[in-house]
Design an enzyme around this catalytic site. Structure first.
Site, mmCIF file in Angstrom:
data_model
loop_
_atom_site.group_PDB
_atom_site.id
_atom_site.type_symbol
_atom_site.label_atom_id
_atom_site.label_comp_id
_atom_site.label_asym_id
_atom_site.label_seq_id
_atom_site.Cartn_x
_atom_site.Cartn_y
_atom_site.Cartn_z
ATOM 1 N N ASN A 12 87.529 46.198 48.705
ATOM 2 C CA ASN A 12 88.478 46.426 49.804
ATOM 3 C C ASN A 12 89.848 46.561 49.149
ATOM 4 O O ASN A 12 90.450 45.562 48.759
ATOM 5 C CB ASN A 12 88.437 45.247 50.781
ATOM 6 C CG ASN A 12 89.490 45.361 51.865
ATOM 7 O OD1 ASN A 12 90.165 46.389 51.981
ATOM 8 N ND2 ASN A 12 89.640 44.308 52.657
ATOM 9 N N TRP A 13 90.296 47.799 49.047
ATOM 10 C CA TRP A 13 91.580 48.028 48.363
ATOM 11 C C TRP A 13 92.759 47.528 49.184
ATOM 12 O O TRP A 13 93.863 47.430 48.687
ATOM 13 C CB TRP A 13 91.760 49.529 48.079
ATOM 14 C CG TRP A 13 90.832 50.092 47.050
ATOM 15 C CD1 TRP A 13 89.825 49.453 46.373
ATOM 16 C CD2 TRP A 13 90.825 51.452 46.565
ATOM 17 N NE1 TRP A 13 89.201 50.319 45.505
ATOM 18 C CE2 TRP A 13 89.803 51.552 45.608
ATOM 19 C CE3 TRP A 13 91.582 52.590 46.864
ATOM 20 C CZ2 TRP A 13 89.510 52.750 44.926
ATOM 21 C CZ3 TRP A 13 91.301 53.782 46.188
ATOM 22 C CH2 TRP A 13 90.285 53.860 45.229
ATOM 23 N N LYS A 14 92.524 47.246 50.461
ATOM 24 C CA LYS A 14 93.622 46.880 51.374
ATOM 25 C C LYS A 14 94.708 47.959 51.289
ATOM 26 O O LYS A 14 94.385 49.120 51.056
ATOM 27 C CB LYS A 14 94.124 45.459 51.067
ATOM 28 C CG LYS A 14 92.958 44.455 51.059
ATOM 29 C CD LYS A 14 93.381 43.018 51.098
ATOM 30 C CE LYS A 14 92.145 42.118 51.110
ATOM 31 N NZ LYS A 14 92.447 40.697 51.232
ATOM 32 N N HIS A 97 88.227 42.345 59.814
ATOM 33 C CA HIS A 97 88.797 41.607 58.685
ATOM 34 C C HIS A 97 89.820 40.605 59.220
ATOM 35 O O HIS A 97 90.521 40.881 60.188
ATOM 36 C CB HIS A 97 89.460 42.578 57.691
ATOM 37 C CG HIS A 97 89.790 41.907 56.385
ATOM 38 N ND1 HIS A 97 90.902 41.104 56.245
ATOM 39 C CD2 HIS A 97 89.143 41.905 55.193
ATOM 40 C CE1 HIS A 97 90.916 40.628 54.998
ATOM 41 N NE2 HIS A 97 89.867 41.087 54.348
ATOM 42 N N GLU A 99 92.629 39.843 58.256
ATOM 43 C CA GLU A 99 94.009 40.358 58.306
ATOM 44 C C GLU A 99 94.212 41.191 59.565
ATOM 45 O O GLU A 99 95.315 41.221 60.123
ATOM 46 C CB GLU A 99 94.304 41.154 57.024
ATOM 47 C CG GLU A 99 94.443 40.214 55.826
ATOM 48 C CD GLU A 99 94.051 40.801 54.482
ATOM 49 O OE1 GLU A 99 93.966 42.039 54.363
ATOM 50 O OE2 GLU A 99 93.834 40.009 53.539
ATOM 51 N N GLU A 168 84.125 35.551 54.880
ATOM 52 C CA GLU A 168 85.381 35.473 54.141
ATOM 53 C C GLU A 168 86.208 34.294 54.652
ATOM 54 O O GLU A 168 86.957 34.426 55.627
ATOM 55 C CB GLU A 168 86.191 36.767 54.326
ATOM 56 C CG GLU A 168 85.505 38.006 53.783
ATOM 57 C CD GLU A 168 86.519 39.061 53.320
ATOM 58 O OE1 GLU A 168 86.343 39.573 52.214
ATOM 59 O OE2 GLU A 168 87.485 39.330 54.050
ATOM 60 N N GLY A 174 92.805 36.020 48.647
ATOM 61 C CA GLY A 174 94.054 36.299 47.942
ATOM 62 C C GLY A 174 94.752 35.057 47.417
ATOM 63 O O GLY A 174 95.906 35.104 47.012
ATOM 64 N N SER A 213 88.635 35.763 46.863
ATOM 65 C CA SER A 213 88.921 35.495 45.445
ATOM 66 C C SER A 213 87.693 35.587 44.549
ATOM 67 O O SER A 213 87.589 34.878 43.548
ATOM 68 C CB SER A 213 89.616 34.139 45.272
ATOM 69 O OG SER A 213 90.850 34.122 45.975
ATOM 70 N N GLY A 234 88.695 41.965 47.154
ATOM 71 C CA GLY A 234 90.035 42.501 47.331
ATOM 72 C C GLY A 234 90.696 42.758 45.981
ATOM 73 O O GLY A 234 90.441 43.763 45.317
ATOM 74 N N GLY A 235 91.520 41.820 45.570
ATOM 75 C CA GLY A 235 92.336 42.001 44.365
ATOM 76 C C GLY A 235 91.579 42.511 43.151
ATOM 77 O O GLY A 235 92.036 43.448 42.468
#
Ligand code: 13P
Length: 251
Positions: A12-14, A97, A99, A168, A174, A213, A234-235
């Site tokens: 997930n590149w966000k 998600h 977010e 999640e 993150g 993470s 993500g990251g």
């Protein structure tokens, strides 16, 4: 069924990337991934769907989106429909998600409607569930994730085998603070039992991803848990070497 189920590693590149950075990242992934033993998806920002579609064409990397409208078309400024995503060869769409739930007020019912919209277009929804730190500390984790998943099952139970679930925990996103493999497995087992209750013949085959993470160092142990069928990353999905290590850990 459980034995043949391929793990899914989804990045997930966000809201990250640029034409140049995306091209470098995808080319490095294509070079490094070879023929992966798991399914791999890249969930990219909407403006880059066309670019990444052409970069991953006829490769083993699948294209994914990060959100979708519940509506097929019309006066919904700023939104993208599942029909449009399908036009770009999208195979997976993240829905719900945390977010989106947090910053855009998405509700369980709204998320279930989004899942229905993508399923109707042959796209697999990656449905996110997860608790806040306060909810975990208050002992509400089970109640929260079960309520979130129940809304999805209520609306989409008839095609439950086409759904991917992602657990999640919000406090792990993150933050570098990963759920321990045992903490994650405990929640995945609850979700599996709920799926089993709703659709016993399909429950074992539904992939439940862990997100929060996950990185090159912790992926193998998390992915080794019996009910962890992949990762939503993500990251670490923005760094080719790290994402490739996670893909390798899913083999
Ligand atoms: P991080 O891997 O950056 O913690 O993000 C997890 C996530 O939210 C994936 O959807």
């Amino acid at each position: 069924m459980t034995m043949t189920k391929k793990k899914l590693i989804a990045g997930n590149w966000k809201m990250n990337g640029s034409l140049a950075a995306n091209e470098a990242l995808v080319k490095a992934l294509l070079q490094g991934a070879g023929a992966p033993a798991c399914d791999v998806a890249l969930c990219v920002p909407a403006p880059y769907l066309a670019q990444v579609q052409s970069l991953v064409a006829s490769s083993s990397l699948a294209l994914g989106a990060q959100d979708v409208s519940a509506h097929p078309q019309g006066a919904f400024t700023g939104e993208q429909s599942a029909v449009m995503l399908k036009d770009f060869g999208v195979r997976y769409a993240i829905v719900g998600h945390s977010e989106r739930r947090q910053y855009h007020g998405e509700t369980d019912e709204g998320v279930a409607a989004k899942a229905a919209a993508v399923l109707a277009n042959g796209i697999m929804p990656i449905v996110c569930v997860g608790e806040t730190l306060a909810q975990r500390d208050a002992g509400q984790t089970e109640e929260v994730v079960k309520r979130q998943l129940a809304a999805i099952i209520h609306v989409n139970g008839h095609c439950i085998s086409e759904i991917v679930v992602a657990y999640e925990p919000i406090w792990a996103i993150g933050t570098g603070k990963t759920a321990t493999p045992a903490q994650a497995q405990a929640v995945h087992a609850l979700l599996r039992a709920q799926l089993h209750h709703a659709a016993s013949e399909h429950a074992a085959g539904i992939r439940i991803l862990y997100g929060g993470s996950m990185n090159a160092a912790n992926a193998a142990e998390l992915l080794g848990q019996p009910d962890i069928d992949g990762g939503l990353i993500g990251g670490a999905s923005l760094k080719a070497a790290d994402f490739l290590q996670i893909i390798a850990a899913a083999a």
